[in-house]
Design a protein around this motif. Sequence first.
Motif, PDB file in Angstrom:
ATOM      1  N   HIS A 177       6.196  67.547  34.361  1.00  0.00           N
ATOM      2  CA  HIS A 177       7.653  67.658  34.408  1.00  0.00           C
ATOM      3  C   HIS A 177       8.227  67.356  33.021  1.00  0.00           C
ATOM      4  O   HIS A 177       7.638  66.615  32.233  1.00  0.00           O
ATOM      5  CB  HIS A 177       8.247  66.659  35.406  1.00  0.00           C
ATOM      6  CG  HIS A 177       7.723  66.801  36.791  1.00  0.00           C
ATOM      7  ND1 HIS A 177       8.208  67.716  37.688  1.00  0.00           N
ATOM      8  CD2 HIS A 177       6.725  66.120  37.426  1.00  0.00           C
ATOM      9  CE1 HIS A 177       7.557  67.602  38.826  1.00  0.00           C
ATOM     10  NE2 HIS A 177       6.652  66.643  38.700  1.00  0.00           N
ATOM     11  N   ARG A 178       9.398  67.931  32.752  1.00  0.00           N
ATOM     12  CA  ARG A 178      10.132  67.652  31.523  1.00  0.00           C
ATOM     13  C   ARG A 178      11.599  67.448  31.863  1.00  0.00           C
ATOM     14  O   ARG A 178      12.122  68.079  32.798  1.00  0.00           O
ATOM     15  CB  ARG A 178       9.981  68.802  30.525  1.00  0.00           C
ATOM     16  CG  ARG A 178       8.575  69.009  30.061  1.00  0.00           C
ATOM     17  CD  ARG A 178       8.389  70.321  29.324  1.00  0.00           C
ATOM     18  NE  ARG A 178       9.033  70.350  28.017  1.00  0.00           N
ATOM     19  CZ  ARG A 178       8.804  71.284  27.107  1.00  0.00           C
ATOM     20  NH1 ARG A 178       7.954  72.273  27.352  1.00  0.00           N
ATOM     21  NH2 ARG A 178       9.426  71.244  25.937  1.00  0.00           N
ATOM     22  N   VAL A 293      11.741  64.185  27.440  1.00  0.00           N
ATOM     23  CA  VAL A 293      10.623  63.390  27.917  1.00  0.00           C
ATOM     24  C   VAL A 293       9.708  64.258  28.771  1.00  0.00           C
ATOM     25  O   VAL A 293      10.180  65.094  29.558  1.00  0.00           O
ATOM     26  CB  VAL A 293      11.116  62.160  28.718  1.00  0.00           C
ATOM     27  CG1 VAL A 293      12.004  62.557  29.877  1.00  0.00           C
ATOM     28  CG2 VAL A 293       9.957  61.302  29.198  1.00  0.00           C
ATOM     29  N   PHE A 295       6.452  64.017  31.550  1.00  0.00           N
ATOM     30  CA  PHE A 295       5.857  63.025  32.443  1.00  0.00           C
ATOM     31  C   PHE A 295       5.061  63.708  33.541  1.00  0.00           C
ATOM     32  O   PHE A 295       5.243  64.898  33.841  1.00  0.00           O
ATOM     33  CB  PHE A 295       6.929  62.110  33.040  1.00  0.00           C
ATOM     34  CG  PHE A 295       8.097  62.820  33.668  1.00  0.00           C
ATOM     35  CD1 PHE A 295       8.183  62.968  35.050  1.00  0.00           C
ATOM     36  CD2 PHE A 295       9.130  63.334  32.888  1.00  0.00           C
ATOM     37  CE1 PHE A 295       9.268  63.602  35.632  1.00  0.00           C
ATOM     38  CE2 PHE A 295      10.209  63.970  33.466  1.00  0.00           C
ATOM     39  CZ  PHE A 295      10.285  64.113  34.839  1.00  0.00           C
ATOM     40  N   GLY A 299       4.380  59.461  37.607  1.00  0.00           N
ATOM     41  CA  GLY A 299       5.312  58.641  36.846  1.00  0.00           C
ATOM     42  C   GLY A 299       4.835  58.262  35.460  1.00  0.00           C
ATOM     43  O   GLY A 299       5.575  57.616  34.707  1.00  0.00           O
ATOM     44  N   ILE A 301       4.535  58.551  31.725  1.00  0.00           N
ATOM     45  CA  ILE A 301       5.268  59.252  30.668  1.00  0.00           C
ATOM     46  C   ILE A 301       4.277  59.545  29.544  1.00  0.00           C
ATOM     47  O   ILE A 301       3.650  58.644  29.001  1.00  0.00           O
ATOM     48  CB  ILE A 301       6.446  58.413  30.149  1.00  0.00           C
ATOM     49  CG1 ILE A 301       7.413  58.090  31.296  1.00  0.00           C
ATOM     50  CG2 ILE A 301       7.185  59.148  29.041  1.00  0.00           C
ATOM     51  CD1 ILE A 301       8.538  57.153  30.916  1.00  0.00           C
ATOM     52  N   VAL A 373      13.662  56.645  31.339  1.00  0.00           N
ATOM     53  CA  VAL A 373      12.936  56.108  32.492  1.00  0.00           C
ATOM     54  C   VAL A 373      13.689  56.400  33.782  1.00  0.00           C
ATOM     55  O   VAL A 373      13.097  56.791  34.801  1.00  0.00           O
ATOM     56  CB  VAL A 373      12.712  54.596  32.317  1.00  0.00           C
ATOM     57  CG1 VAL A 373      12.158  53.987  33.598  1.00  0.00           C
ATOM     58  CG2 VAL A 373      11.764  54.324  31.160  1.00  0.00           C
ATOM     59  N   VAL A 376      13.229  60.015  34.782  1.00  0.00           N
ATOM     60  CA  VAL A 376      11.903  60.232  35.374  1.00  0.00           C
ATOM     61  C   VAL A 376      11.900  59.778  36.825  1.00  0.00           C
ATOM     62  O   VAL A 376      11.420  60.485  37.722  1.00  0.00           O
ATOM     63  CB  VAL A 376      10.829  59.481  34.564  1.00  0.00           C
ATOM     64  CG1 VAL A 376       9.488  59.512  35.291  1.00  0.00           C
ATOM     65  CG2 VAL A 376      10.696  60.081  33.174  1.00  0.00           C
ATOM     66  N   ARG A 379      13.954  62.214  38.990  1.00  0.00           N
ATOM     67  CA  ARG A 379      13.292  63.501  39.208  1.00  0.00           C
ATOM     68  C   ARG A 379      12.138  63.379  40.211  1.00  0.00           C
ATOM     69  O   ARG A 379      11.924  64.280  41.025  1.00  0.00           O
ATOM     70  CB  ARG A 379      12.760  64.026  37.874  1.00  0.00           C
ATOM     71  CG  ARG A 379      11.996  65.350  37.972  1.00  0.00           C
ATOM     72  CD  ARG A 379      12.923  66.530  38.225  1.00  0.00           C
ATOM     73  NE  ARG A 379      13.795  66.756  37.099  1.00  0.00           N
ATOM     74  CZ  ARG A 379      13.474  67.515  36.052  1.00  0.00           C
ATOM     75  NH1 ARG A 379      12.304  68.120  35.999  1.00  0.00           N
ATOM     76  NH2 ARG A 379      14.341  67.684  35.072  1.00  0.00           N
ATOM     77  N   LEU A 380      11.396  62.282  40.149  1.00  0.00           N
ATOM     78  CA  LEU A 380      10.232  62.119  41.018  1.00  0.00           C
ATOM     79  C   LEU A 380      10.551  61.416  42.332  1.00  0.00           C
ATOM     80  O   LEU A 380       9.676  61.311  43.203  1.00  0.00           O
ATOM     81  CB  LEU A 380       9.152  61.319  40.283  1.00  0.00           C
ATOM     82  CG  LEU A 380       8.573  61.963  39.018  1.00  0.00           C
ATOM     83  CD1 LEU A 380       7.586  61.019  38.360  1.00  0.00           C
ATOM     84  CD2 LEU A 380       7.910  63.301  39.353  1.00  0.00           C
ATOM     85  N   VAL A 387       8.358  52.968  37.910  1.00  0.00           N
ATOM     86  CA  VAL A 387       8.121  53.811  36.733  1.00  0.00           C
ATOM     87  C   VAL A 387       7.897  52.937  35.508  1.00  0.00           C
ATOM     88  O   VAL A 387       6.999  53.188  34.692  1.00  0.00           O
ATOM     89  CB  VAL A 387       9.298  54.772  36.503  1.00  0.00           C
ATOM     90  CG1 VAL A 387       9.102  55.547  35.193  1.00  0.00           C
ATOM     91  CG2 VAL A 387       9.431  55.749  37.662  1.00  0.00           C
ATOM     92  N   ASN A 391       4.205  52.316  33.164  1.00  0.00           N
ATOM     93  CA  ASN A 391       4.083  52.650  31.744  1.00  0.00           C
ATOM     94  C   ASN A 391       4.034  51.448  30.806  1.00  0.00           C
ATOM     95  O   ASN A 391       3.967  51.623  29.590  1.00  0.00           O
ATOM     96  CB  ASN A 391       5.239  53.575  31.338  1.00  0.00           C
ATOM     97  CG  ASN A 391       5.112  54.945  31.982  1.00  0.00           C
ATOM     98  OD1 ASN A 391       4.336  55.778  31.524  1.00  0.00           O
ATOM     99  ND2 ASN A 391       5.862  55.184  33.061  1.00  0.00           N
TER     100      ASN A 391
END
Length: 785
Positions: A177-178, A293, A295, A299, A301, A373, A376, A379-380, A387, A391
């Motif tokens: 994903h972006r 970003v 990822f 999750g 990145i 963050v 991300v 989106r997820l 998340v 990371n």
Amino acid sequence: MTPGQPVRRRDGDLLVTGHALYVDDFREPGTLHMAVLRSPHPHARISSIDTTSAMSVRGVRAIVTGKDVQAAIGPVPHWFDPANFGGNTSDFPALPVDEVVYAGQPVVAAAAESKAQAEAALAAVRVEYVPLPFVTSVPEAIREDAPLVFGRWDRNVALGDTISFGDAAGALERADHRASDTFSIQRYQTAPLEPRAYLARWGRDGRLTYHCNTQSPHQMRGNLAAMFGVPEPHVRVITPKVGGAFGHKFHGYPEEPLVALMAKTCGAPVKWIESREEAMLVGAREFEHDFEVGFMADGEITAIRSKVWSNVGALGAAGGWPMTVVSAMTIPGPYEIPNTECSYEVVVSNKAPWNGARGYGKESAAIVLERMVEMVAERLGMDPVAVRLRNFPPPEVFPHWLGGKRLDSGNYAVVLERAVEMSGYRERRRACRDERTDTTVFGVGIGFELTPEGGDWHGGLLRGFDTSTVRMDPSGDVTVLTGVTSPGTGNETGIAQVVAFELGVEFRAVTVLQGDTDTVPYGFGNSSSRSLNLGGASAALACRELRVKLVAAAAYTWNVPGETIHFRNGRVGCDGDASLGMTIGELAYAVYTAPMPVRELMPPQLEATATYWPANLDHDPPGPGGITHTPYPTFPYSAHVAQVAVDVETGLVKLVGYDAVHDCGTVVNPMFVEGQFHGAIAMGLGGALSEMNAYGADGMLQSTTFKTYLPIRATDLPDLRTDHVVTPSPVTLLGTKGAGEGGVGGALAAVMNAVNDAVGQVGATLRRFPARPPAVLAALQEARR
């Protein structure tokens, strides 16, 4: 005395009773007062200056223009010259001769018997200007056909470069994903309680004595000596109490040499106190970010690509513009992201120049990273806490190389989880949706901040080491002379605690002297949370050298092994023999007066000087693009949770809850650390919610008072609930990491995420600070289109 105790500030009574001495409290007989006439245009050519009428004003002793300055002194030396990085640069005379490049730039200075008389004289000065085209925003300034702020440059960019690690472009292509977005931070500043203040007096011996509230007295001394062409020892800079600095009082302002020039011209002391309106000209932080970003579905990145533009105004000699470089260098912050590409451009415009500001660009990086963050997680469909935990590097890998920085120590997960638990983040996140009404939406947001500290920069007098002298008198009393200074934080109390512990003397027996270039060792003042890291550590090293002599003297006196000697609470004793004992004063007197043929006591002088330079600094010469690795040795960090209520009809944001947890390594005085953390949070919250140096379409500063600047007030804040975790730094002598800046970026990021959590419920996104009602309403209206 053991470090870690909440010892009261030793000069606190003087401060709260109004008996502490600041620059304006020094009133020498015959002192004149300086005032400055400033440009009413953001860009203009100076056709003529007529001071004839002004010189006839009662009480006026001198008036100087750019031509007078040019004939008398050199330009103001750079705090850090962009040319050191291969960038564009310029000379900055104290007064311009033929052109002004920002509204508010000093043009004429007058000295008179009173400030009112000096201002009356300036009102009688006639300056003819020819207005020129100007730019005040980054988009305007970087256009190909933009009018140039500095005519010799080919574009309005002082410096630009890219800092990269790994393969960001390739990793973005390979990511599951972006996501991308933009964000802008307004120009705002530190607004210290005490503005800048200078008092200059030339003696009959040709020496200049200069009282000022600078953060770096020795560097100020060097600047003045260079401008006036005198040896540095012919200038004495004295810094008394300082009512807040935060970067506002880095040297490099035109008024600094003007006060000294007026004193020389008039043959009398001259004082200048900055007005609040003049202080508001000082800018900082105006950033624009584009970022992307990449990822994975779990999750992780894998890549960040970002571009930051800073609007540093008309550059100037002061120390603000490197915040742009630091912002790019700080990414990827606390996150284990192997592929990063961070480009930056230092853009000049016809606004007043930047100076430094607490956070020093690191807060800008925190906002970008924390926004990423949250994107991300959204989106997820993941928990934003999860998340972050996914990371973070684990604690067992420290010290750890990450994004060109060797992180010293940390347990990021523990700090984040504690902040989450304290705030009830997960419960509040669920409740925000249930509590929503027709007019109010609620949000909760996290901000995690990594704050590189203790900067050591090649090519300028901003170094990561410092020096202290520790001297014990025959009475056993101890004097510490240190090159670090206090901006009002009370670090002298912390240094005294360290010294009392190292020597085993009572705390009240230690006196700390700072801020007098005739007295203390050459040092680099205060910035980048260096006071205890460097001033405290160098004092500790000097104490350990001194302690060797004291041990040798006691061992000789009692004819016992040195390893049995101990120092505690102002007394010397011997392990295993309670009958042996004396005060440290008695031992010190014996060293000075009794013959002791002991090698360790030669010479029998209880004084030591030490310089401390922490480990973990990269001293390789910078590459063609400037910095390739971070010049910071320590990395404190903090986690923040903000709760807000947003009125969707008025755009008003109300902060209803705030929790934060901090790790600054070993804590010498928890009261001071707590105060610094609260202060940094408040500064971040001010920038997030209200504070702004606003400019109009005419290029003029509009926020000239606190009523228009809108600083955050105590009544605007809920109770700030804070806690601390300690992971001592393995790269500093005392295990400290620095506690002066951490909190600004975390507060900004937490509020940004909280506001977006709230307005996101109605489909809106806030992309610019401050979150004043007009900005929030604009975001809400855009979502309704």
